[in-house]
Scaffold this motif. Structure first.
Motif, PDB file in Angstrom:
ATOM      1  N   SER A  68       0.833  -1.206   0.000  1.00  0.00           N
ATOM      2  CA  SER A  68       0.000   0.000   0.000  1.00  0.00           C
ATOM      3  C   SER A  68       0.867   1.256   0.000  1.00  0.00           C
ATOM      4  O   SER A  68       2.013   1.237   0.455  1.00  0.00           O
ATOM      5  CB  SER A  68      -0.931   0.015   1.213  1.00  0.00           C
ATOM      6  N   ALA A  69       0.291   2.346  -0.499  1.00  0.00           N
ATOM      7  CA  ALA A  69       1.018   3.612  -0.615  1.00  0.00           C
ATOM      8  C   ALA A  69       1.129   4.304   0.746  1.00  0.00           C
ATOM      9  O   ALA A  69       0.411   3.987   1.693  1.00  0.00           O
ATOM     10  CB  ALA A  69       0.307   4.526  -1.607  1.00  0.00           C
ATOM     11  N   GLY A  70       2.033   5.277   0.779  1.00  0.00           N
ATOM     12  CA  GLY A  70       2.187   6.097   1.973  1.00  0.00           C
ATOM     13  C   GLY A  70       3.553   5.931   2.592  1.00  0.00           C
ATOM     14  O   GLY A  70       4.236   4.918   2.391  1.00  0.00           O
ATOM     15  N   LYS A  71       3.951   6.935   3.359  1.00  0.00           N
ATOM     16  CA  LYS A  71       5.243   6.912   4.036  1.00  0.00           C
ATOM     17  C   LYS A  71       5.071   6.862   5.547  1.00  0.00           C
ATOM     18  O   LYS A  71       5.767   6.120   6.223  1.00  0.00           O
ATOM     19  CB  LYS A  71       6.059   8.147   3.642  1.00  0.00           C
ATOM     20  N   ARG A  72       4.146   7.655   6.064  1.00  0.00           N
ATOM     21  CA  ARG A  72       3.926   7.705   7.511  1.00  0.00           C
ATOM     22  C   ARG A  72       2.555   7.137   7.831  1.00  0.00           C
ATOM     23  O   ARG A  72       1.641   7.179   7.014  1.00  0.00           O
ATOM     24  CB  ARG A  72       4.057   9.141   8.022  1.00  0.00           C
ATOM     25  N   ALA A  73       2.429   6.636   9.052  1.00  0.00           N
ATOM     26  CA  ALA A  73       1.207   5.922   9.410  1.00  0.00           C
ATOM     27  C   ALA A  73       0.718   6.287  10.809  1.00  0.00           C
ATOM     28  O   ALA A  73       0.636   5.424  11.691  1.00  0.00           O
ATOM     29  CB  ALA A  73       1.436   4.411   9.307  1.00  0.00           C
ATOM     30  N   PRO A  74       0.369   7.550  11.055  1.00  0.00           N
ATOM     31  CA  PRO A  74      -0.262   7.879  12.336  1.00  0.00           C
ATOM     32  C   PRO A  74      -1.616   7.196  12.456  1.00  0.00           C
ATOM     33  O   PRO A  74      -2.255   6.878  11.440  1.00  0.00           O
ATOM     34  CB  PRO A  74      -0.396   9.398  12.275  1.00  0.00           C
ATOM     35  N   LEU A  75      -2.052   6.977  13.664  1.00  0.00           N
ATOM     36  CA  LEU A  75      -3.299   6.239  13.895  1.00  0.00           C
ATOM     37  C   LEU A  75      -4.496   6.807  13.137  1.00  0.00           C
ATOM     38  O   LEU A  75      -5.278   6.039  12.562  1.00  0.00           O
ATOM     39  CB  LEU A  75      -3.599   6.181  15.394  1.00  0.00           C
ATOM     40  N   PRO A  76      -4.709   8.120  13.096  1.00  0.00           N
ATOM     41  CA  PRO A  76      -5.874   8.609  12.349  1.00  0.00           C
ATOM     42  C   PRO A  76      -5.836   8.243  10.869  1.00  0.00           C
ATOM     43  O   PRO A  76      -6.878   7.995  10.257  1.00  0.00           O
ATOM     44  CB  PRO A  76      -5.812  10.131  12.554  1.00  0.00           C
ATOM     45  N   VAL A  77      -4.641   8.193  10.279  1.00  0.00           N
ATOM     46  CA  VAL A  77      -4.515   7.805   8.873  1.00  0.00           C
ATOM     47  C   VAL A  77      -4.822   6.320   8.711  1.00  0.00           C
ATOM     48  O   VAL A  77      -5.513   5.914   7.768  1.00  0.00           O
ATOM     49  CB  VAL A  77      -3.109   8.143   8.348  1.00  0.00           C
ATOM     50  N   LEU A  78      -4.323   5.501   9.634  1.00  0.00           N
ATOM     51  CA  LEU A  78      -4.650   4.075   9.588  1.00  0.00           C
ATOM     52  C   LEU A  78      -6.157   3.870   9.705  1.00  0.00           C
ATOM     53  O   LEU A  78      -6.749   3.045   8.988  1.00  0.00           O
ATOM     54  CB  LEU A  78      -3.929   3.327  10.708  1.00  0.00           C
ATOM     55  N   ALA A  79      -6.788   4.619  10.604  1.00  0.00           N
ATOM     56  CA  ALA A  79      -8.238   4.499  10.800  1.00  0.00           C
ATOM     57  C   ALA A  79      -9.001   4.885   9.537  1.00  0.00           C
ATOM     58  O   ALA A  79      -9.973   4.219   9.143  1.00  0.00           O
ATOM     59  CB  ALA A  79      -8.680   5.370  11.973  1.00  0.00           C
ATOM     60  N   LYS A  80      -8.560   5.934   8.873  1.00  0.00           N
ATOM     61  CA  LYS A  80      -9.216   6.360   7.627  1.00  0.00           C
ATOM     62  C   LYS A  80      -9.070   5.298   6.541  1.00  0.00           C
ATOM     63  O   LYS A  80      -9.977   5.077   5.729  1.00  0.00           O
ATOM     64  CB  LYS A  80      -8.652   7.698   7.165  1.00  0.00           C
ATOM     65  N   GLY A  81      -7.921   4.630   6.510  1.00  0.00           N
ATOM     66  CA  GLY A  81      -7.725   3.565   5.542  1.00  0.00           C
ATOM     67  C   GLY A  81      -8.660   2.388   5.799  1.00  0.00           C
ATOM     68  O   GLY A  81      -9.221   1.806   4.855  1.00  0.00           O
ATOM     69  N   ILE A  82      -8.840   2.034   7.054  1.00  0.00           N
ATOM     70  CA  ILE A  82      -9.761   0.951   7.409  1.00  0.00           C
ATOM     71  C   ILE A  82     -11.182   1.310   6.996  1.00  0.00           C
ATOM     72  O   ILE A  82     -11.913   0.499   6.420  1.00  0.00           O
ATOM     73  CB  ILE A  82      -9.669   0.659   8.919  1.00  0.00           C
ATOM     74  N   ALA A  83     -11.574   2.544   7.272  1.00  0.00           N
ATOM     75  CA  ALA A  83     -12.915   2.994   6.893  1.00  0.00           C
ATOM     76  C   ALA A  83     -13.086   2.986   5.374  1.00  0.00           C
ATOM     77  O   ALA A  83     -14.158   2.648   4.862  1.00  0.00           O
ATOM     78  CB  ALA A  83     -13.172   4.394   7.450  1.00  0.00           C
ATOM     79  N   ALA A  84     -12.023   3.335   4.642  1.00  0.00           N
ATOM     80  CA  ALA A  84     -12.098   3.345   3.183  1.00  0.00           C
ATOM     81  C   ALA A  84     -12.292   1.937   2.642  1.00  0.00           C
ATOM     82  O   ALA A  84     -13.095   1.711   1.719  1.00  0.00           O
ATOM     83  CB  ALA A  84     -10.830   3.966   2.601  1.00  0.00           C
ATOM     84  N   VAL A  85     -11.575   0.967   3.190  1.00  0.00           N
ATOM     85  CA  VAL A  85     -11.738  -0.417   2.747  1.00  0.00           C
ATOM     86  C   VAL A  85     -13.135  -0.920   3.090  1.00  0.00           C
ATOM     87  O   VAL A  85     -13.795  -1.575   2.269  1.00  0.00           O
ATOM     88  CB  VAL A  85     -10.663  -1.323   3.381  1.00  0.00           C
ATOM     89  N   ALA A  86     -13.619  -0.601   4.285  1.00  0.00           N
ATOM     90  CA  ALA A  86     -14.963  -1.028   4.682  1.00  0.00           C
ATOM     91  C   ALA A  86     -16.017  -0.446   3.759  1.00  0.00           C
ATOM     92  O   ALA A  86     -16.977  -1.128   3.374  1.00  0.00           O
ATOM     93  CB  ALA A  86     -15.232  -0.613   6.128  1.00  0.00           C
TER      94      ALA A  86
END
Length: 294
Positions: free
Chosen positions: A128-146
């Motif tokens: 997957s794309a991206g360089k940094r992974a703060p929790l809010p960004v991880l959460a947004k990714g989970i919501a996007a997949v859902a």
């Protein structure tokens, strides 16, 4: 954490003080000097390092899926997604510096039981794309997949993936049930652990935590699963090993106590990562879900 920062679970508790890798000793020395000469710059570097994962390491117990991934748009670019099986959709969320292979045993069992198992690499992990992974960004990714793969019957998440899933749920992601395996209570726990590995003095540790706020968008103290748990409506099952050295059992106990109607099952001898491959753990996760069609 970046390539110069060791994994939190790479340092094991023994009676002998472990010899630090040369690269880490060099980073510690540089940070110590920078902390005196340019403390704000040192704090910012440590904060960015904390939310920058190294290349994910594939689980030795994971199955490689034959089909290539498809991609959906995430908060920092495309997210690699795999699916197998047919039936109600369940998302499988891996932990820090890992990838979808870690969840393969669980995903395969769910697919065989009549579910559609959707695994993916979190932002800045795996393919997957991206360089940094703060929790809010991880959460947004989970919501996007859902959103792209749903409706979702539930989530099975490991480690920091569980904390990110809980944040996504607190921000509006609706799922009827979630299984959190080796899930932490607090992001601050990991931040302070990283600061200790980097050899930061107390003042610089607090400086690193302050420097995270503008990067992440919120104070790190905000990211506590038990703080959000009281408002959760989803059924929750916590699975944890008593000998987990990365996330102490007390984290799961605290989360379960705050999450209305949740269940907790404690295992032993499975550590933080081996727990994902254990047949009893996989069976417990499956049993928590209704049979497809019910």
């Amino acid at each position: 954490m970046n390539a110069m920062t060791p994994r939190v679970d790479s340092i094991k508790s023994t009676n002998v003080r472990p010899k630090l890798p040369m690269a880490l000793r060099a980073v510690r020395g540089t940070l110590r000097l920078a902390g005196y000469l340019a403390p704000a710059a040192a704090d910012g570097w440590a904060a960015r390092a904390f939310i920058t994962p190294r290349q994910a390491r594939r689980s030795t117990g994971g199955r490689a899926l034959a089909r290539p991934p498809h991609f959906i748009e995430g908060p920092a670019g495309p997210l690699a997604v795999w699916s197998e099986g047919e039936g109600p959709t369940v998302l499988f969320v891996h932990g820090w510096e890992r990838d979808h292979h870690d969840m393969a045993g669980l995903a395969g069992a769910f697919a065989a039981a009549g579910y559609r198992a959707v695994s993916f690499d979190l932002t800045a992990h795996g393919r997957s794309a991206g360089k940094r992974a703060p929790l809010p960004v991880l959460a947004k990714g989970i919501a996007a997949v859902a959103s792209a793969e749903g409706p979702v019957a539930g989530i099975v998440a490991h480690s920091i993936g569980g904390a990110a899933s809980a944040i996504a749920m607190s921000e509006g992601l609706e799922v009827p049930r979630i299984v959190l395996v080796g899930g932490p209570n607090s992001a601050e726990h990991f931040a302070r652990g990283a600061a200790a590995l980097l050899g930061l003095r107390p003042a610089r540790t607090e400086g690193m935590l302050r420097a995270l706020t503008p990067i992440v968008g919120q104070p790190i103290e905000r990211f506590k699963v038990d703080s959000d748990a009281a408002h959760m409506r989803a059924a929750a099952l916590f699975l944890h090993s008593a000998d987990d050295r990365v996330v102490p059992l007390a984290h799961a106990q605290k989360n379960a106590a705050a999450w209305p109607g949740s269940e907790i099952r404690v295992f032993d001898g499975l550590g933080h990562n081996r727990i994902l491959q254990d047949p009893a753990v996989i069976a417990a996760a499956l049993d928590f879900f209704p049979a497809p069609g019910e």
